[in-house]
Scaffold this motif. Structure first.
Motif, PDB file in Angstrom:
ATOM      1  N   ALA A 146       0.848  -1.190   0.000  1.00 39.87           N
ATOM      2  CA  ALA A 146       0.000   0.000   0.000  1.00 39.87           C
ATOM      3  C   ALA A 146       0.885   1.243   0.000  1.00 39.87           C
ATOM      4  N   ASP A 147       0.365   2.332  -0.566  1.00 38.79           N
ATOM      5  CA  ASP A 147       1.142   3.573  -0.545  1.00 38.79           C
ATOM      6  C   ASP A 147       0.530   4.624   0.369  1.00 38.79           C
ATOM      7  N   GLU A 148      -0.546   4.276   1.098  1.00 43.45           N
ATOM      8  CA  GLU A 148      -1.165   5.196   2.048  1.00 43.45           C
ATOM      9  C   GLU A 148      -1.572   4.420   3.295  1.00 43.45           C
ATOM     10  N   GLY A 149      -1.740   5.164   4.408  1.00 42.17           N
ATOM     11  CA  GLY A 149      -2.237   4.560   5.639  1.00 42.17           C
ATOM     12  C   GLY A 149      -1.242   3.679   6.357  1.00 42.17           C
TER      13      GLY A 149
ATOM     14  N   TRP B  52       3.003   3.467   8.096  1.00 44.06           N
ATOM     15  CA  TRP B  52       4.212   4.188   8.471  1.00 44.06           C
ATOM     16  C   TRP B  52       5.266   4.037   7.382  1.00 44.06           C
TER      17      TRP B  52
ATOM     18  N   LEU C 169       8.334   3.281  -3.890  1.00 44.69           N
ATOM     19  CA  LEU C 169       7.214   3.897  -3.169  1.00 44.69           C
ATOM     20  C   LEU C 169       7.593   5.247  -2.563  1.00 44.69           C
TER      21      LEU C 169
ATOM     22  N   LEU D   4       8.347   5.680   0.527  1.00 42.73           N
ATOM     23  CA  LEU D   4       7.975   5.689   1.938  1.00 42.73           C
ATOM     24  C   LEU D   4       9.194   5.412   2.815  1.00 42.73           C
TER      25      LEU D   4
ATOM     26  N   ARG E  93       4.644  10.448   7.040  1.00 42.84           N
ATOM     27  CA  ARG E  93       3.708  11.304   6.327  1.00 42.84           C
ATOM     28  C   ARG E  93       2.730  11.921   7.311  1.00 42.84           C
TER      29      ARG E  93
ATOM     30  N   SER F 162       0.092   9.937   9.551  1.00 47.40           N
ATOM     31  CA  SER F 162       0.250   8.488   9.449  1.00 47.40           C
ATOM     32  C   SER F 162       0.351   7.820  10.811  1.00 47.40           C
TER      33      SER F 162
ATOM     34  N   GLN G 259      -3.714   7.994  12.059  1.00 43.65           N
ATOM     35  CA  GLN G 259      -4.818   7.405  11.317  1.00 43.65           C
ATOM     36  C   GLN G 259      -4.609   5.907  11.146  1.00 43.65           C
TER      37      GLN G 259
ATOM     38  N   PRO H 179      -5.136   2.346   8.817  1.00 44.51           N
ATOM     39  CA  PRO H 179      -4.889   2.097   7.415  1.00 44.51           C
ATOM     40  C   PRO H 179      -6.139   2.194   6.580  1.00 44.51           C
ATOM     41  N   ARG H 180      -5.992   2.560   5.340  1.00 48.44           N
ATOM     42  CA  ARG H 180      -7.108   2.541   4.411  1.00 48.44           C
ATOM     43  C   ARG H 180      -7.210   1.163   3.802  1.00 48.44           C
TER      44      ARG H 180
END
Length: 245
Positions: free
Chosen positions: A82-85, A87, A111, A113, A235, A238, A241, A243-244
């Motif tokens: 994943a690239d969002e949600g 660390w 990525l 990240l 981010r 991060s 929140q 994870p999405r």
């Protein structure tokens, strides 16, 4: 804010872990005053990256704001990232038997990240010299050298090698680390390049936290190491929140 950069959940086949649960982890965070911990699931580090990552995200959803996810990438399984949600990404070259600077890890660096990687002085898979190679190739990727090289005879060398690469940080968890060594590393490379981690639940969270809490550091340097440096790399949001999905 106190952030633990290096945590795990789940069992490991040849290591006693009295409580591998997320609930137990968060209970210890509460007792010690730690705001959040970034975890990778040991199932993901081991045989099944996809399922282990799913369990890590589920734990983060149950404990929003307290547990962040380092999603594991296995270069042999080439699992989805994943690239969002999250660390960032966790890799373990020694378990994977794939050198850190191997091109099979390229999907991780692409990525952009933060990446937490096991580091082990003298290892053919994860010696600090390989971190230098990767940091030079990918200067936009914040790279955490796990355990600062693991062995005390390599701590100073890890700091010396990492020094010229501003995207390379020393993460300090491990049973061989001491409060005095944490202070020495801060003096060698700068407190802004040292990041606290405990390796819980693999190792006892209380001991890992105690080392940095009682290390002979100034209050300003301790604040950087205990969370300020990592918060700067993550981010925005991060660490708060879930994870999405």
């Amino acid at each position: 804010m106190i952030l633990d950069a290096h945590g795990h959940l789940g069992p490991w086949p040849d290591f006693l872990i009295p409580d591998p649960s997320a609930d137990g982890m968060v209970s210890l965070l509460d007792r010690l005053g730690i705001d959040a911990i970034g975890i990778s699931h040991l199932l993901a580090v081991g045989p099944d990256a996809e399922e282990g990552n799913r369990l890590a995200f589920a734990a983060a959803e149950r404990h929003p704001g307290r547990i962040g996810v380092w999603q594991v990438y296995n270069p042999h399984q080439r699992n989805h990232l994943a690239d969002e949600g999250v660390w960032g990404v966790k890799i373990h070259p020694d378990v994977h038997e794939c050198r850190l600077d191997d091109r099979r890890y390229d999907p991780v660096w692409e990525l952009g990240l933060p990446v937490l990687a096991h580091g082990q002085t003298g290892s053919p898979w994860s010696d600090p010299a390989q971190f230098v190679t990767v940091a030079g190739r990918h200067p936009h990727v914040p790279l955490l050298l796990g355990h600062a090289g693991l062995w005390p005879n390599g701590f100073a060398r890890a700091a010396e090698l990492a020094g010229p690469y501003p995207n390379l940080f020393l993460e300090i968890c491990g049973s061989k680390m001491t409060g005095r060594w944490i202070a020495r590393l801060a003096g060698l490379i700068g407190a802004d390049r040292v990041i606290y981690g405990s390796d819980a639940c693999f190792l006892d969270l209380r001991i890992g936290f105690g080392r940095v809490a009682l290390a002979p550091l100034t209050d300003a340097d301790r604040a950087l190491i205990q969370g300020g440096n990592l918060a700067r790399l993550l981010r925005p949001g991060s660490h708060r929140q879930g994870p999405r999905t």
